[in-house]
Design an enzyme around this catalytic site. Structure first.
Site, short mmCIF file in Angstrom:
data_model
loop_
_atom_site.label_atom_id
_atom_site.label_comp_id
_atom_site.label_asym_id
_atom_site.label_seq_id
_atom_site.Cartn_x
_atom_site.Cartn_y
_atom_site.Cartn_z
CD GLU B 53 -1.68 -2.35 1.66
OE1 GLU B 53 -0.48 -2.58 1.93
OE2 GLU B 53 -2.57 -3.21 1.79
CG PHE B 121 -9.78 -9.08 12.11
CD1 PHE B 121 -8.52 -9.46 12.57
CD2 PHE B 121 -10.06 -9.21 10.76
CE1 PHE B 121 -7.57 -9.97 11.70
CE2 PHE B 121 -9.12 -9.72 9.88
CZ PHE B 121 -7.87 -10.10 10.35
CD GLN B 122 -7.41 -7.08 8.36
OE1 GLN B 122 -8.31 -6.89 7.55
NE2 GLN B 122 -6.25 -7.64 8.03
CE LYS B 171 -17.32 -6.14 4.37
NZ LYS B 171 -16.71 -7.41 4.79
CG MET B 483 22.91 11.19 2.23
SD MET B 483 24.18 12.27 1.56
CE MET B 483 23.37 12.85 0.08
C1 TPP Z 1 12.68 5.17 4.51
C2 TPP Z 1 13.99 5.77 4.85
N1 TPP Z 1 14.79 5.17 5.76
C3 TPP Z 1 15.98 5.71 6.08
C4 TPP Z 1 16.41 6.87 5.50
C5 TPP Z 1 17.76 7.49 5.87
N2 TPP Z 1 18.63 7.47 4.69
C6 TPP Z 1 18.81 8.58 3.93
S1 TPP Z 1 19.77 8.30 2.62
C7 TPP Z 1 20.01 6.69 3.04
C8 TPP Z 1 20.85 5.79 2.21
C9 TPP Z 1 20.26 5.55 0.88
O1 TPP Z 1 20.93 4.47 0.30
P1 TPP Z 1 20.86 4.18 -1.25
O2 TPP Z 1 19.44 4.09 -1.68
O3 TPP Z 1 21.72 3.05 -1.56
O4 TPP Z 1 21.37 5.54 -1.87
P2 TPP Z 1 22.87 6.12 -1.95
O5 TPP Z 1 22.96 7.18 -0.92
O6 TPP Z 1 23.81 4.99 -1.69
O7 TPP Z 1 22.94 6.65 -3.32
C10 TPP Z 1 19.33 6.40 4.23
C11 TPP Z 1 19.35 5.10 4.91
C12 TPP Z 1 15.53 7.48 4.58
N3 TPP Z 1 15.81 8.64 3.99
N4 TPP Z 1 14.35 6.91 4.26
#
Ligand code: TPP
Ligand code: MG
Lengths: 171, 570
Positions: B53, B121-122, B171, B483
């Site tokens: 979702e 439920f749910q 519902k 990042m």
């Molecule tokens: C849902 C979510 N969880 C955690 C983060 C924190 N976060 C920001 S950038 C990142 C790394 C992203 O990794 P990747 O998709 O491999 O991108 P890269 O930076 O390596 O290009 C994380 C964990 C986030 N922004 N969103």
């Protein structure tokens, strides 16, 4: 706390339907605004409730409070009531210890000075109703402390602007 | 008003059809079964079965951003509804018109079916949960009320500052039969959309702009939402004012235009960040001065008088004090400014300010990185730009991939760069690409992804293949949560913790397992070939591009610093 804090009253006309109090309270919590008191009641218009919210903060924050309130869809109208231009009242019910005749007379004298009423008497206690500004209620509570306050219920502030300045929905 | 007897489910779908809805992303379940049963009789509504979702909401969001028309998603009660939450919050942060419709356990039916509030439920209190992340939400209590709820939802979601709206439908309300009318008034007395700009404010703004020696325009996402790019261009060219964009504003101004400065912000273009320091008048349009855009506010655009146009009055003065506030639609306000300006200024072809900008543009050109045998993000993204037609819609994931895309992939048109700005939601780009492709089936859609992000919503490969919505995913595969690894490298003395993705799945095989096609590329030539094949493909393509795991996004304004304090090579 910064010293440019002030306290104002915000009056809001809102749709009288489920969830509105939740969305207002939620917005205050989420944006870290400080509610000191909040009262809600029906108005002269069907389907419209009035919230009176006492809030404190610096000018920038207070401006944001009004704008964020205005943004809520179920909030119909928001007005800012500055302390100089309003009449405000709060009601308190106070239950105090009054086990003997001497104490009772003392308390009753105080109540008269503050133009309150005794609304319940039991062998051990009195219940006092007092209306006024929050300052007046604080002053009265201080007077009652030595007798032993058992319970307090306060309504929170409700207020109207003086004169023609009004917060209402124009038909 | 004509009324017809029908079930709540039918009223819901008819109301959606009357709003012009053609596509619904969703996943069904017990509490929304009557609506899905009714869907059998509405062949004009295409239902696209998402595989989670969250992705249904992201797809609706991508659909909305690409087309400017609201995106619709459905979910069942409880876990279905709570799974939408990230998607809804994401749409809220980026002011995207998403309409979410959730099933709910029955309310006020006969005694035995009365369930709401009894931990049925749910059952989940999705109204309570989504109150802070929707522009509006509403639980309908009767079938007759449904057309109003739908019409109000669309009106609220799409007008003023757009945003998501959720309608919760118990519902029994779906099965109840009522006299239903579709032409009732919406009547929302608490909701006012900002009107035309105030003439006095326009006059003040124009006075400042006419006197300005070093004006800069800062364009935010509001310019795109308001479809005001043409007006932005005319004002900029008339004033010969360079245009910087916020991350959300990317695409509002063609980034190959001589007046374009690129993005401002933490990973903004150094030219944009530096020039803001010198501006004497800032015309900010449709931006909320987000912290990642402005850096430390004390040193944000310190010399400039500031004009701020926004349709949301609450944004004015929220983060930054301004000299001329204008609460209005960006298109109307920019037109009004232009009308007045044209009477007072003559079009120039050069100015000392423009010369200064062009000098700086040359000086601030970052050196090419030494080649180390690995593919470089900058080169990849510049190559990609050359390969993709102008009309291509690019989405991104979150992290370094996103910031590289913002820095090096030049957006040429509004609504062609779609990314999760406010919430920074990893996993957004791929389902958003599916949504964008659904809205614009004749255009190419490419998700610039990171390996970590792609894994978060990679299951939508099933949706894209089975539903025949082909898009391209380019995985900048650095093997790390890049990042955050960069932050650990820069601010935590290289104490790497929990950022290595280790043995990621083989993305080529993964794509193939879903019936999509996959390529791994090791050189620019292979990359070009793979992209070209993807553009010709009728099936979704995943291109796995191994890159160096220790690459930084440079330059960077460290958190808490001003935009002038960028570190790194440039
Ligand atoms: C849902 C979510 N969880 C955690 C983060 C924190 N976060 C920001 S950038 C990142 C790394 C992203 O990794 P990747 O998709 O491999 O991108 P890269 O930076 O390596 O290009 C994380 C964990 C986030 N922004 N969103
Ligand atoms: Mg990565």
């Amino acid at each position: 706390m910064e010293n440019n804090q002030k306290t104002i009253v915000i009056a809001a006309l809102v749709e009288n339907k489920p969830g509105v109090l939740h969305s207002v309270a939620n917005m205050f919590r989420r944006r870290n605004f400080n509610i000191e008191s909040i009262t809600v009641g029906h108005t002269e218009q069907k389907g419209v409730a009035r919230m009176t919210i006492t809030v404190s903060g610096d000018e920038k924050t207070l401006e944001q409070v009004v704008k964020q309130m205005n943004k809520l869809i179920d909030v119909i109208k928001v007005g800012r009531l500055e302390p100089e231009n309003i009449v405000s009242r709060e009601l308190a019910l106070i239950k105090v210890n009054a086990p003997d005749a001497k104490t009772r007379t003392d308390i009753i004298n105080c109540v008269e000075v503050f133009r309150g009423h005794i609304i319940d008497v039991s062998p051990e206690t009195l219940i006092i109703e007092i209306t006024g500004t929050s300052d007046k209620i604080e002053a009265f509570l201080n007077l009652m402390k030595p007798y032993g306050i058992i319970e307090i219920a306060r309504t929170g502030v409700t207020a109207l602007a003086r004169g023609l300045h009004s917060i209402r929905i124009e038909e | 008003m004509s009324a017809t007897k029908m079930t709540g489910a039918k009223a819901l779908l008819e109301a959606l059809e009357r709003q012009g809805v053609k596509h619904i992303f969703g996943i069904l379940g017990g509490a929304i079964l009557p609506v899905y049963d009714e869907l059998c009789r509405h062949p004009k509504l295409r239902h696209i079965l998402s595989r989670h979702e969250q992705c249904a909401a992201h797809a609706a969001d991508g659909y909305a951003r690409a087309s400017g028309r609201p995106g619709v998603c459905f979910a069942t009660s409880g876990p279905g509804a709570t799974n939408l939450v990230t998607g809804i919050a994401n749409a809220h942060m980026d002011s995207s018109p998403v309409i979410a419709i959730t099933g709910q356990v029955p309310t006020n039916g006969s005694n035995s079916s009365y369930m709401i509030g009894r931990d049925a439920f749910q059952e989940a209190d999705i109204i309570g949960i989504t109150t802070p992340i929707t522009k509006y939400n509403h639980q309908v209590r009767s079938a007759a009320e449904i057309p109003w709820a739908v019409n109000a939802a669309f009106y609220i979601a799409t007008t003023g500052r757009p945003g998501p709206v959720l309608i919760d439908v118990p519902k029994n309300v779906q099965t109840d039969v009522a006299e239903v009318s579709f032409d009732g008034k919406i009547d929302l007395r608490g909701y006012r959309v900002a009107g035309p700009p105030h003439p006095l404010q326009i006059r003040k703004a124009v006075e400042l702009l006419v006197e300005a020696e070093r004006p800069i325009i800062l364009a935010g996402g509001g310019v795109i939402t308001a479809n005001a790019s043409d007006e932005l261009l005319t004002v900029a060219e008339l004033l010969l004012a360079p245009v910087a964009t916020t991350f959300m504003g990317k695409g509002s101004f063609p980034e190959i235009h001589p007046l374009s400065l690129g993005n401002i912000g933490m990973h903004g273009n150094p030219l944009a960040n530096k020039m803001l320091l010198e501006a004497d008048v800032l015309l900010a349009v449709g931006t909320r001065f987000a912290d990642r855009a402005t850096g430390n506010l004390d040193s944000f655009c310190p010399e400039a008088k500031k004009i701020h146009i926004d349709i949301d009055a609450a944004e004015i003065g929220k983060n930054i004090e301004v000299d001329v506030p204008i609460v209005a639609d960006a298109k109307q306000a920019l037109s009004a400014i232009y009308e007045r300006l044209i009477k007072q200024v003559k079009k120039k072809t050069d100015s000392p300010w423009l010369q200064r900008i062009n000098e700086a543009r040359k000086l601030l050109n970052p050196p090419e990185k030494a080649e180390d045998g690995k593919l470089k993000p900058k080169r990849l993204l510049q190559t990609l730009r050359k390969l993709l037609p102008e009309s291509t819609i690019v989405t991104t994931e979150v992290g370094q991939n996103q910031m590289w895309a913002a820095l090096y992939f030049k957006a040429l048109k509004p609504r062609t760069f779609i990314s999760s700005g406010g919430l920074g939601t990893m996993g957004f780009g791929f389902p958003a690409a599916i949504g964008a492709k659904t809205a614009c089936p004749d255009r190419h859609v490419v998700d610039i992804a990171g390996d970590g992000s792609f894994i978060m919503t990679e299951q939508e490969l099933a949706c894209s293949v089975v539903e025949d919505i082909p898009v391209t995913v380019i995985v900048l595969n650095n093997g790390v949560l890049g990042m955050v690894a960069q932050w650990q490298r820069l601010f935590y003395k290289k104490r790497y913790m929990a950022v290595k993705l280790g043995r990621s799945p083989d993305f080529v095989k993964l794509a193939e397992a879903y019936g999509a096609q996959g390529f791994r590329v090791e050189s620019i030539a292979e990359f070009e070939k793979a992209v070209k094949q993807a553009l010709k493909s009728t099936v979704t393509t995943v291109i796995d591009v191994p890159i160096n795991s220790e690459e930084d996004v440079e330059p960077m304004v460290p958190p808490g610093c001003g935009l002038g304090q960028q570190i790194g090579d440039y």
